[in-house]
Motif scaffolding. Structure first.
Motif, PDB file in Angstrom:
ATOM      1  N   HIS A 114       0.828  -1.207   0.000  1.00 54.90           N
ATOM      2  CA  HIS A 114       0.000   0.000   0.000  1.00 54.90           C
ATOM      3  C   HIS A 114       0.866   1.262   0.000  1.00 54.90           C
ATOM      4  O   HIS A 114       1.960   1.284   0.562  1.00 54.90           O
ATOM      5  CB  HIS A 114      -0.896   0.045   1.235  1.00 54.90           C
ATOM      6  N   HIS A 115       0.324   2.323  -0.593  1.00 53.99           N
ATOM      7  CA  HIS A 115       0.905   3.666  -0.509  1.00 53.99           C
ATOM      8  C   HIS A 115       0.317   4.404   0.674  1.00 53.99           C
ATOM      9  O   HIS A 115      -0.835   4.163   1.069  1.00 53.99           O
ATOM     10  CB  HIS A 115       0.627   4.450  -1.790  1.00 53.99           C
ATOM     11  N   GLU A 116       1.105   5.328   1.247  1.00 54.66           N
ATOM     12  CA  GLU A 116       0.624   6.223   2.297  1.00 54.66           C
ATOM     13  C   GLU A 116       1.324   7.578   2.129  1.00 54.66           C
ATOM     14  O   GLU A 116       2.493   7.724   2.484  1.00 54.66           O
ATOM     15  CB  GLU A 116       0.891   5.659   3.700  1.00 54.66           C
ATOM     16  N   ALA A 117       0.619   8.548   1.574  1.00 55.95           N
ATOM     17  CA  ALA A 117       1.186   9.878   1.354  1.00 55.95           C
ATOM     18  C   ALA A 117       1.294  10.620   2.683  1.00 55.95           C
ATOM     19  O   ALA A 117       0.328  10.662   3.452  1.00 55.95           O
ATOM     20  CB  ALA A 117       0.308  10.660   0.391  1.00 55.95           C
ATOM     21  N   LEU A 188      -1.933  22.211   4.616  1.00 54.20           N
ATOM     22  CA  LEU A 188      -1.549  22.010   3.224  1.00 54.20           C
ATOM     23  C   LEU A 188      -2.354  20.866   2.619  1.00 54.20           C
ATOM     24  O   LEU A 188      -2.695  19.903   3.295  1.00 54.20           O
ATOM     25  CB  LEU A 188      -0.057  21.665   3.117  1.00 54.20           C
ATOM     26  N   THR A 189      -2.622  20.972   1.323  1.00 56.68           N
ATOM     27  CA  THR A 189      -3.230  19.855   0.607  1.00 56.68           C
ATOM     28  C   THR A 189      -2.190  18.759   0.408  1.00 56.68           C
ATOM     29  O   THR A 189      -1.038  19.035   0.042  1.00 56.68           O
ATOM     30  CB  THR A 189      -3.752  20.306  -0.766  1.00 56.68           C
ATOM     31  N   ILE A 190      -2.589  17.527   0.662  1.00 56.88           N
ATOM     32  CA  ILE A 190      -1.717  16.373   0.450  1.00 56.88           C
ATOM     33  C   ILE A 190      -2.490  15.352  -0.374  1.00 56.88           C
ATOM     34  O   ILE A 190      -3.651  15.063  -0.071  1.00 56.88           O
ATOM     35  CB  ILE A 190      -1.234  15.789   1.799  1.00 56.88           C
ATOM     36  N   GLN A 191      -1.852  14.849  -1.439  1.00 57.97           N
ATOM     37  CA  GLN A 191      -2.555  13.897  -2.281  1.00 57.97           C
ATOM     38  C   GLN A 191      -1.611  12.836  -2.818  1.00 57.97           C
ATOM     39  O   GLN A 191      -0.391  13.017  -2.847  1.00 57.97           O
ATOM     40  CB  GLN A 191      -3.267  14.600  -3.429  1.00 57.97           C
ATOM     41  N   CYS A 192      -2.216  11.731  -3.259  1.00 65.22           N
ATOM     42  CA  CYS A 192      -1.457  10.635  -3.856  1.00 65.22           C
ATOM     43  C   CYS A 192      -2.192  10.178  -5.109  1.00 65.22           C
ATOM     44  O   CYS A 192      -3.423  10.024  -5.097  1.00 65.22           O
ATOM     45  CB  CYS A 192      -1.322   9.478  -2.872  1.00 65.22           C
ATOM     46  N   THR A 193      -1.444   9.982  -6.183  1.00 65.52           N
ATOM     47  CA  THR A 193      -1.995   9.392  -7.394  1.00 65.52           C
ATOM     48  C   THR A 193      -1.219   8.124  -7.725  1.00 65.52           C
ATOM     49  O   THR A 193      -0.031   8.000  -7.414  1.00 65.52           O
ATOM     50  CB  THR A 193      -1.926  10.353  -8.594  1.00 65.52           C
ATOM     51  N   VAL A 194      -1.909   7.178  -8.349  1.00 65.30           N
ATOM     52  CA  VAL A 194      -1.283   5.966  -8.871  1.00 65.30           C
ATOM     53  C   VAL A 194      -1.635   5.871 -10.349  1.00 65.30           C
ATOM     54  O   VAL A 194      -2.818   5.846 -10.707  1.00 65.30           O
ATOM     55  CB  VAL A 194      -1.757   4.711  -8.104  1.00 65.30           C
ATOM     56  N   GLN A 200      -5.576   9.449  -2.810  1.00 62.19           N
ATOM     57  CA  GLN A 200      -5.681  10.153  -1.529  1.00 62.19           C
ATOM     58  C   GLN A 200      -5.771  11.649  -1.767  1.00 62.19           C
ATOM     59  O   GLN A 200      -5.093  12.188  -2.646  1.00 62.19           O
ATOM     60  CB  GLN A 200      -4.458   9.866  -0.643  1.00 62.19           C
ATOM     61  N   LEU A 201      -6.599  12.305  -0.976  1.00 62.81           N
ATOM     62  CA  LEU A 201      -6.699  13.762  -1.002  1.00 62.81           C
ATOM     63  C   LEU A 201      -7.139  14.227   0.381  1.00 62.81           C
ATOM     64  O   LEU A 201      -8.213  13.856   0.855  1.00 62.81           O
ATOM     65  CB  LEU A 201      -7.695  14.233  -2.057  1.00 62.81           C
ATOM     66  N   GLY A 202      -6.306  14.989   1.021  1.00 62.66           N
ATOM     67  CA  GLY A 202      -6.625  15.472   2.357  1.00 62.66           C
ATOM     68  C   GLY A 202      -5.863  16.742   2.652  1.00 62.66           C
ATOM     69  O   GLY A 202      -5.212  17.318   1.777  1.00 62.66           O
TER      70      GLY A 202
END
Length: 265
Positions: A114-117, A188-194, A200-202
């Motif tokens: 799994h990814h975790e930004a 801050l906005t934090i996101q992850c793309t695959v 993820q977007l938070g």
């Protein structure tokens, strides 16, 4: 200031990143090579090199990476966990650290990666038992991180050393942003793309325990050294990574950290 660590012609150096570029590219960025190391007084040499002519390395080589789990309520909920009453820390070894563009090696002992930004805090000076009002004095800057996790191993083993500490499980980068204040970093906005699809977007404002209180908590127990890294938790939306995937963590005001997943040889 954005401070990167890089190699060119077999030499490793730090440099200040200058210029602007379109999102996801390095076009137009240059590095002004730093005299000395950024954790002490330093000068810019005036010798500049295009960033796309160098290999970016992990922005720091930490003595230790201290990560905090379940620091976003919705992430704890999505995995069926309770929010801890106090900050919940674990370690990722220095051998887990890789840089932007480096390959995440899918461990042979896992079938569920799994990814975790995460927002990562870089410590700038030796410190211990830091009072809350002095936290700003020990923070060097901020970078992006991916707390890559062997989720199946995490579930079946009672501690997380293998699940979160395997080689290549801690991508960091692309550089350290030193101009963000603690107040700015806390929203801050934090996101992850695959493969370009958002997972993820938070916002870092959703943290249960603040950056200041995380550093107070861990420095009560141990000495922090220049270059040590604190991972502050991940928002909801964690999910699987497969061999061949390209995973990108983007944090507002910092930049994008991109890595590809490969089969471990």
């Amino acid at each position: 200031m954005r401070i990167a660590r890089f190699s060119i012609d077999g030499n490793v150096a730090f440099g200040a990143v200058e210029g602007d570029s379109p999102p996801g590219t390095t076009e137009g960025l240059v590095l002004d090579i730093i005299k000395g190391i950024p954790f002490a007084d330093f000068e810019l040499s005036g010798t500049k090199v295009p960033l796309n002519k160098v290999r970016l390395l992990p922005p720091v080589l930490p003595n230790k990476v201290i990560a905090f789990g379940r620091n976003y309520a919705e992430h704890a909920k999505e995995l069926g966990n309770e929010v801890p009453d106090t900050p919940f820390a674990f370690f990722k070894p220095s051998t887990s650290v890789i840089g932007p563009g480096d390959e995440i090696q899918y461990p042979n002992f896992s079938q569920e990666l799994h990814h975790e930004a995460e927002l990562a805090v870089v410590i700038g000076r030796m410190c211990r038992e830091v009072p809350r009002e002095r936290v700003k004095d020990v923070v060097f800057g901020f970078t992006a991180a991916n707390d890559v996790t062997a989720r199946d191993v995490q579930k079946r083993e009672k501690q997380w050393a293998r699940a979160k500490g395997f080689d290549t499980s801690c991508p960091l980068g692309p550089w350290v942003e030193t101009d963000l204040t603690l107040a700015q970093a806390s929203d801050l906005t934090i996101q992850c793309t695959v493969n370009g699809t958002q997972r993820q977007l938070g916002r870092t404002s959703d943290m249960i325990t603040s950056i200041e209180d995380l550093i107070v908590n861990i420095s009560e127990a141990m000495t922090l050294l220049p270059g040590d890294v604190i991972l502050t938790g991940t928002p909801e939306g964690v999910g699987p990574l497969n061999v061949g995937d390209e995973v990108a963590v983007t944090i507002e005001g910092i930049g994008t950290l991109t890595n590809k997943v490969v089969k471990r040889g």
